[in-house]
Design an enzyme around this catalytic site. Structure first.
Site, PDB file in Angstrom:
ATOM      1  N   HIS A   1      -7.382  -6.068   0.546  1.00 11.64           N
ATOM      2  CA  HIS A   1      -6.242  -5.147   0.464  1.00 11.64           C
ATOM      3  C   HIS A   1      -5.093  -5.591   1.355  1.00 11.64           C
ATOM      4  O   HIS A   1      -3.932  -5.475   0.976  1.00 11.64           O
ATOM      5  CB  HIS A   1      -6.707  -3.740   0.845  1.00 11.64           C
ATOM      6  CG  HIS A   1      -5.622  -2.712   0.792  1.00 11.64           C
ATOM      7  ND1 HIS A   1      -4.844  -2.512  -0.327  1.00 11.64           N
ATOM      8  CD2 HIS A   1      -5.168  -1.818   1.727  1.00 11.64           C
ATOM      9  CE1 HIS A   1      -3.966  -1.542  -0.099  1.00 11.64           C
ATOM     10  NE2 HIS A   1      -4.138  -1.114   1.147  1.00 11.64           N
TER      11      HIS A   1
ATOM     12  N   SER B   1       0.837  -1.196   0.000  1.00  9.10           N
ATOM     13  CA  SER B   1       0.000   0.000   0.000  1.00  9.10           C
ATOM     14  C   SER B   1       0.879   1.256   0.000  1.00  9.10           C
ATOM     15  O   SER B   1       1.652   1.458  -0.931  1.00  9.10           O
ATOM     16  CB  SER B   1      -0.953  -0.045   1.201  1.00  9.10           C
ATOM     17  OG  SER B   1      -2.009   0.860   1.040  1.00  9.10           O
TER      18      SER B   1
END
Length: 263
Positions: A240, A90
Site C-alpha cells: 500500500h 490513500s
C-alpha cells in the site's frame, strides 16, 4: 482552511512555465512522507506538499472528503492562480479525486496512489480507538514513545508512523487532531455517494501496489465512470505504501505521466 505547506521549486526557472504540482499524504501521514518524489518533481515544477487537516502542522477540525478537498483548493489558491497536477496517496488520493470531481478546472492531471473510489484504507484494527485515552508520562523520547505504543500497535510500520504524530520532550502528547480523525474514520474509510453523471474528464493515473488490496478489478467500473480517461500502472512487489516500497519506480511512473503531452 489554509493548510501547512512544504513548497519546493526549481532553482532556476525553465524556459517554458510548467504547471504546479500538489502532493497529498495518506491517513496519519504528513507532507514530508512524499518528500522523495517531491524533490524529483521540484527540479522542474513548483511543488506543494500539504499537511491535510488534523495532520502534521495544519489546523484541526471536522473531517470529510468535501471539507478536505476544499482545504486543498483554498490553500492552492493562496499560492497560485494556476491549475495544478494533483497527486494523492490513500486518503490523500480520495481527497485528490474529490477535488478533481468538484473543481475539475483546478486539476490539470490527477494521480491517485493505491486507493480506489470505494470503501478501503486503514481499519480500526490498524489503529485502536483507545489511543485517544493513552496516558503519557511526564517526559518522552522516541524510544520511549515506541515502547508506549508497542502494546496497542504491534505493527511496527504503523507504530513508527504514529510516533511521528506525537509531541515528544517535556510535554508529550498527540500533535495531531486524533479525536477528530477517530470520529471521522468511518467516513474516511468509505467513499461518498455522488450525483449521477459526476465525472472528471482530465488525464488520470492510478498507481497500484501489486501486494495491496485497495484497488481491485471490482473497482474498475466505478473508476471508469468517474474518471473515463484513467490508466492503471501496477508496481511489482510494492504494498500500500507504494511510494515508500519502490520510490524510484514510483517516481519514474509519476514523472512520465506528468511529462506526457495532452492528446
Amino acid at each position: 482552511m489554509l493548510l501547512n505547506v512544504i513548497e519546493r521549486g526549481p532553482d532556476s526557472p525553465t524556459q517554458k512555465a510548467l504547471p504546479p504540482i500538489v502532493l497529498l499524504h495518506g491517513l496519519f501521514g504528513r507532507a514530508r512522507n512524499l518528500g522523495f518524489v517531491q524533490r524529483r518533481l521540484a527540479t522542474t515544477h513548483r511543488t506543494f506538499a500539504m499537511d491535510l487537516r488534523n495532520h502534521g502542522d495544519s489546523p484541526h477540525g471536522p473531517m470529510s472528503y468535501d471539507a478536505m478537498a476544499e482545504d486543498v483548493r483554498e490553500t492552492l489558491a493562496h499560492y497560485t492562480s494556476e491549475p495544478a497536477i494533483v497527486l494523492g496517496h490513500s486518503m490523500g488520493g480520495k481527497t485528490a479525486m474529490m477535488l478533481a470531481l468538484h473543481h475539475p478546472q483546478q486539476v490539470l492531471r490527477l494521480i491517485v496512489a493505491d486507493i480506489a473510489p470505494a470503501q478501503g484504507g486503514f481499519t480500526r484494527m490498524d489503529v485502536p480507538p483507545d489511543l485517544e485515552n493513552l496516558s503519557f508520562p511526564p517526559e518522552l523520547d522516541r524510544k520511549g514513545a515506541d515502547a508506549l505504543l508497542r502494546p496497542v500497535i504491534p505493527n511496527e510500520a504503523v507504530r513508527q508512523m504514529m510516533v511521528q504524530n506525537m509531541n515528544l520532550g517535556e510535554k508529550p502528547g498527540w500533535a495531531i487532531g486524533l479525536h477528530q480523525i477517530m470520529q471521522a474514520l468511518p467516513a474516511i474509510m468509505d467513499w461518498p455517494e455522488l450525483p449521477a453523471g459526476t465525472a472528471y474528464n482530465g488525464p488520470t493515473l492510478f498507481i497500484k501496489g501489486e501486494l495491496s488490496p485497495y484497488i481491485q478489478a471490482r473497482n474498475y467500473a466505478a473508476m471508469r465512470a468517474l474518471f473515463p480517461h484513467y490508466v492503471l500502472e501496477t508496481v511489482g512487489g510494492a504494498g500500500h505504501w507504494v511510494h515508500a516500497d519502490a520510490p524510484a519506480r514510483f517516481a519514474q511512473i509519476v514523472e512520465e505521466f506528468v511529462a506526457t503531452q495532452p492528446a
